[in-house]
Scaffold this motif. Structure first.
Motif, PDB file in Angstrom:
ATOM      1  N   LEU A   1      39.514  13.694 158.372  1.00  0.00           N
ATOM      2  CA  LEU A   1      39.896  12.285 158.279  1.00  0.00           C
ATOM      3  C   LEU A   1      41.329  12.214 157.768  1.00  0.00           C
ATOM      4  O   LEU A   1      41.677  12.861 156.782  1.00  0.00           O
ATOM      5  CB  LEU A   1      38.951  11.555 157.315  1.00  0.00           C
ATOM      6  N   ASP A   2      42.156  11.436 158.470  1.00  0.00           N
ATOM      7  CA  ASP A   2      43.559  11.310 158.072  1.00  0.00           C
ATOM      8  C   ASP A   2      43.759  10.296 156.961  1.00  0.00           C
ATOM      9  O   ASP A   2      44.626  10.471 156.104  1.00  0.00           O
ATOM     10  CB  ASP A   2      44.422  10.886 159.270  1.00  0.00           C
ATOM     11  N   GLU A   3      42.983   9.208 157.009  1.00  0.00           N
ATOM     12  CA  GLU A   3      43.220   8.144 156.041  1.00  0.00           C
ATOM     13  C   GLU A   3      41.947   7.380 155.729  1.00  0.00           C
ATOM     14  O   GLU A   3      41.157   7.044 156.606  1.00  0.00           O
ATOM     15  CB  GLU A   3      44.282   7.164 156.556  1.00  0.00           C
ATOM     16  N   LEU A   4      41.763   7.104 154.439  1.00  0.00           N
ATOM     17  CA  LEU A   4      40.692   6.258 153.924  1.00  0.00           C
ATOM     18  C   LEU A   4      41.365   5.113 153.183  1.00  0.00           C
ATOM     19  O   LEU A   4      42.142   5.342 152.249  1.00  0.00           O
ATOM     20  CB  LEU A   4      39.799   7.067 152.971  1.00  0.00           C
ATOM     21  N   THR A   5      41.110   3.910 153.617  1.00  0.00           N
ATOM     22  CA  THR A   5      41.810   2.777 153.027  1.00  0.00           C
ATOM     23  C   THR A   5      40.886   1.569 152.980  1.00  0.00           C
ATOM     24  O   THR A   5      39.731   1.647 153.409  1.00  0.00           O
ATOM     25  CB  THR A   5      43.101   2.480 153.817  1.00  0.00           C
ATOM     26  N   LEU A   6      41.373   0.476 152.428  1.00  0.00           N
ATOM     27  CA  LEU A   6      40.538  -0.711 152.378  1.00  0.00           C
ATOM     28  C   LEU A   6      41.369  -1.974 152.408  1.00  0.00           C
ATOM     29  O   LEU A   6      42.571  -1.971 152.103  1.00  0.00           O
ATOM     30  CB  LEU A   6      39.634  -0.723 151.137  1.00  0.00           C
ATOM     31  N   THR A   7      40.699  -3.053 152.805  1.00  0.00           N
ATOM     32  CA  THR A   7      41.261  -4.396 152.719  1.00  0.00           C
ATOM     33  C   THR A   7      40.469  -5.150 151.667  1.00  0.00           C
ATOM     34  O   THR A   7      39.233  -5.141 151.694  1.00  0.00           O
ATOM     35  CB  THR A   7      41.173  -5.116 154.078  1.00  0.00           C
ATOM     36  N   THR A   8      41.178  -5.789 150.743  1.00  0.00           N
ATOM     37  CA  THR A   8      40.544  -6.404 149.587  1.00  0.00           C
ATOM     38  C   THR A   8      41.223  -7.723 149.248  1.00  0.00           C
ATOM     39  O   THR A   8      42.372  -7.951 149.635  1.00  0.00           O
ATOM     40  CB  THR A   8      40.614  -5.447 148.371  1.00  0.00           C
ATOM     41  N   ASN A   9      40.512  -8.578 148.528  1.00  0.00           N
ATOM     42  CA  ASN A   9      41.161  -9.796 148.033  1.00  0.00           C
ATOM     43  C   ASN A   9      41.898  -9.559 146.719  1.00  0.00           C
ATOM     44  O   ASN A   9      42.549 -10.460 146.198  1.00  0.00           O
ATOM     45  CB  ASN A   9      40.158 -10.958 147.911  1.00  0.00           C
ATOM     46  N   GLY A  10      41.785  -8.339 146.180  1.00  0.00           N
ATOM     47  CA  GLY A  10      42.529  -7.971 144.977  1.00  0.00           C
ATOM     48  C   GLY A  10      41.851  -8.311 143.673  1.00  0.00           C
ATOM     49  O   GLY A  10      42.290  -7.853 142.614  1.00  0.00           O
ATOM     50  N   SER A  11      40.760  -9.058 143.712  1.00  0.00           N
ATOM     51  CA  SER A  11      40.158  -9.536 142.463  1.00  0.00           C
ATOM     52  C   SER A  11      39.592  -8.413 141.606  1.00  0.00           C
ATOM     53  O   SER A  11      39.520  -8.538 140.381  1.00  0.00           O
ATOM     54  CB  SER A  11      39.046 -10.553 142.772  1.00  0.00           C
ATOM     55  N   GLN A  12      39.183  -7.307 142.248  1.00  0.00           N
ATOM     56  CA  GLN A  12      38.558  -6.197 141.508  1.00  0.00           C
ATOM     57  C   GLN A  12      39.466  -4.969 141.385  1.00  0.00           C
ATOM     58  O   GLN A  12      39.026  -3.921 140.912  1.00  0.00           O
ATOM     59  CB  GLN A  12      37.248  -5.788 142.205  1.00  0.00           C
ATOM     60  N   LEU A  13      40.717  -5.104 141.803  1.00  0.00           N
ATOM     61  CA  LEU A  13      41.590  -3.932 141.813  1.00  0.00           C
ATOM     62  C   LEU A  13      41.890  -3.399 140.417  1.00  0.00           C
ATOM     63  O   LEU A  13      42.061  -2.192 140.233  1.00  0.00           O
ATOM     64  CB  LEU A  13      42.906  -4.249 142.541  1.00  0.00           C
ATOM     65  N   ALA A  14      41.976  -4.279 139.433  1.00  0.00           N
ATOM     66  CA  ALA A  14      42.254  -3.800 138.076  1.00  0.00           C
ATOM     67  C   ALA A  14      41.145  -2.856 137.609  1.00  0.00           C
ATOM     68  O   ALA A  14      41.398  -1.888 136.884  1.00  0.00           O
ATOM     69  CB  ALA A  14      42.401  -4.982 137.118  1.00  0.00           C
ATOM     70  N   ARG A  15      39.912  -3.117 138.040  1.00  0.00           N
ATOM     71  CA  ARG A  15      38.769  -2.267 137.667  1.00  0.00           C
ATOM     72  C   ARG A  15      38.777  -0.944 138.421  1.00  0.00           C
ATOM     73  O   ARG A  15      38.410   0.093 137.869  1.00  0.00           O
ATOM     74  CB  ARG A  15      37.446  -2.978 137.985  1.00  0.00           C
ATOM     75  N   PHE A  16      39.170  -0.968 139.685  1.00  0.00           N
ATOM     76  CA  PHE A  16      38.899   0.172 140.560  1.00  0.00           C
ATOM     77  C   PHE A  16      40.126   0.945 141.029  1.00  0.00           C
ATOM     78  O   PHE A  16      39.972   1.965 141.718  1.00  0.00           O
ATOM     79  CB  PHE A  16      38.126  -0.300 141.796  1.00  0.00           C
ATOM     80  N   ALA A  17      41.321   0.502 140.697  1.00  0.00           N
ATOM     81  CA  ALA A  17      42.522   1.132 141.265  1.00  0.00           C
ATOM     82  C   ALA A  17      42.573   2.636 140.995  1.00  0.00           C
ATOM     83  O   ALA A  17      42.807   3.431 141.913  1.00  0.00           O
ATOM     84  CB  ALA A  17      43.774   0.441 140.730  1.00  0.00           C
ATOM     85  N   ASP A  18      42.374   3.041 139.753  1.00  0.00           N
ATOM     86  CA  ASP A  18      42.450   4.469 139.424  1.00  0.00           C
ATOM     87  C   ASP A  18      41.365   5.271 140.140  1.00  0.00           C
ATOM     88  O   ASP A  18      41.608   6.385 140.621  1.00  0.00           O
ATOM     89  CB  ASP A  18      42.336   4.671 137.911  1.00  0.00           C
ATOM     90  N   ASP A  19      40.161   4.700 140.226  1.00  0.00           N
ATOM     91  CA  ASP A  19      39.058   5.382 140.908  1.00  0.00           C
ATOM     92  C   ASP A  19      39.336   5.532 142.397  1.00  0.00           C
ATOM     93  O   ASP A  19      38.990   6.555 143.006  1.00  0.00           O
ATOM     94  CB  ASP A  19      37.747   4.601 140.707  1.00  0.00           C
ATOM     95  N   LEU A  20      39.947   4.520 142.988  1.00  0.00           N
ATOM     96  CA  LEU A  20      40.273   4.594 144.406  1.00  0.00           C
ATOM     97  C   LEU A  20      41.285   5.699 144.674  1.00  0.00           C
ATOM     98  O   LEU A  20      41.146   6.460 145.640  1.00  0.00           O
ATOM     99  CB  LEU A  20      40.815   3.245 144.898  1.00  0.00           C
ATOM    100  N   VAL A  21      42.283   5.807 143.823  1.00  0.00           N
ATOM    101  CA  VAL A  21      43.273   6.880 143.970  1.00  0.00           C
ATOM    102  C   VAL A  21      42.593   8.236 143.846  1.00  0.00           C
ATOM    103  O   VAL A  21      42.848   9.161 144.623  1.00  0.00           O
ATOM    104  CB  VAL A  21      44.404   6.721 142.934  1.00  0.00           C
TER     105      VAL A  21
END
Length: 336
Positions: free
Chosen positions: A96-116
């Motif tokens: 797989l070349d890329e794993l990404t997502l589309t989000t409204n941003g409301s939960q990014l503060a919680r999950f940003a580090d985990d996503l990276v």
């Protein structure tokens, strides 16, 4: 046919991009995406996280190289990081070349580090306005500050952010340069999307909202030197560079520019329905073959049959001042 043969549709397009809706639920109710009082699906109809893993892994085995996770809002799905962490093995293997997502941003503060940590490097954030009252009006639920804080957290975690703004006449026309400058100051790309005729939302007239992106582009051209870029992110956007800022601006114009010829993507819903085209009602049920056998043969056959039915293009058309080809399902059903 060999089970390892790539997925090729009837028009010789290789299907390498899968968009997966992992939930129909969302913590907002954006007026162009959902009805105010949505009836959500019973949980038993949704694919489990394990089934989503198996489904996506099968597509990857058949040649999908890019996986975009959508919703609803994908980060409100309980345990969703289990799925992202599982998909990381395909990035690590090179399948797989890329794993990404589309989000409204409301939960990014919680999950940003985990996503990276799970291998995500880019996210698209849907944000149509920087005005707090207008944000509350269009999302119905508000919380702009939470979204902006999430975007900041994602940038600090090292994620590359692209802002997706739906162009709405009479709503965010006056914020064209506000949004552009705000993104430029944060080194974020910006893509404008024409409003699409999807879902009977009762109180919204799509023709009144429709803002032709040729007009939007012309207004940008009055202030900046625009250079067309040949690059593609694997999606339907066409890009320009603003020479004065170096910023990249995208335009997604499903209604005035037919981008179907190079379409390499299909969309999987959270219930296992595969839509071969966002602008057609045709779909294939993949949940039944997935659940019918612990082996993947039935599922692979169903996927191949579905791809063999992928149409050449969609039917969206506003040119006659009528919403021809209007879809009855909501955007949240297929994840955009």
């Amino acid at each position: 046919m060999s089970q390892t043969a790539p997925l090729i549709d009837p028009f010789a397009r290789a299907i390498t991009y899968l968009r997966v809706s992992v939930t129909d639920r969302c913590d907002f109710r954006c007026v162009y995406c959902m009805a105010e009082n949505m009836t959500f699906l019973p949980k038993k109809e949704l694919l489990t996280l394990e089934e989503l893993d198996r489904m996506c892994s099968t597509f990857i085995r058949l040649g999908v190289r890019k996986l975009r996770i959508t919703g609803g809002e994908p980060l409100v799905r309980k345990g969703i990081m289990t799925f992202f962490n599982g998909m990381k093995r395909h990035l690590d293997s090179g399948d797989l070349d890329e794993l990404t997502l589309t989000t409204n941003g409301s939960q990014l503060a919680r999950f940003a580090d985990d996503l990276v940590a799970a291998g995500v490097r880019r996210v698209n954030v849907s944000l149509d306005t920087l005005d707090e009252q207008k944000f509350a009006d269009i999302t119905r639920w508000g919380r702009l500050k939470q979204v902006l804080a999430g975007i900041d957290a994602a940038r600090e975690a090292g994620l590359r952010i692209k802002i997706n703004a739906v162009a709405l006449k009479g709503f965010n026309e006056d914020e064209l340069f506000t949004l552009q400058e705000w993104c430029a100051a944060r080194d974020m790309d910006l893509t404008f999307i024409e409003v699409m005729p999807m879902g009977d939302l009762g109180n919204e007239d799509r023709l009144d909202q429709y803002w032709d992106l040729k007009d939007l582009r012309a207004r940008l051209g009055e202030r900046f030197t625009l250079t067309d870029l040949a690059e593609s992110s694997g999606g339907p956007a066409r890009y320009v560079r603003l020479e004065e800022t170096g910023q990249k601006i995208g335009f997604i114009t499903p209604l005035t520019h037919n981008f179907c010829e190079s379409c390499n993507r299909v969309r999987l819903t959270c219930t296992g329905e595969l839509y071969m085209c966002l602008g057609q009602e045709d779909m294939a049920d993949l949940r039944a073959p997935l659940r019918a056998s612990a082996k993947d043969d039935l599922l692979e056959d169903a996927i191949r049959k579905a791809i063999s039915l992928k149409p050449k293009g969609h039917d969206f058309d506003y040119s006659r001042q009528a919403v021809d080809g209007q879809m009855s399902r909501h955007m949240s059903h297929t994840g955009g």
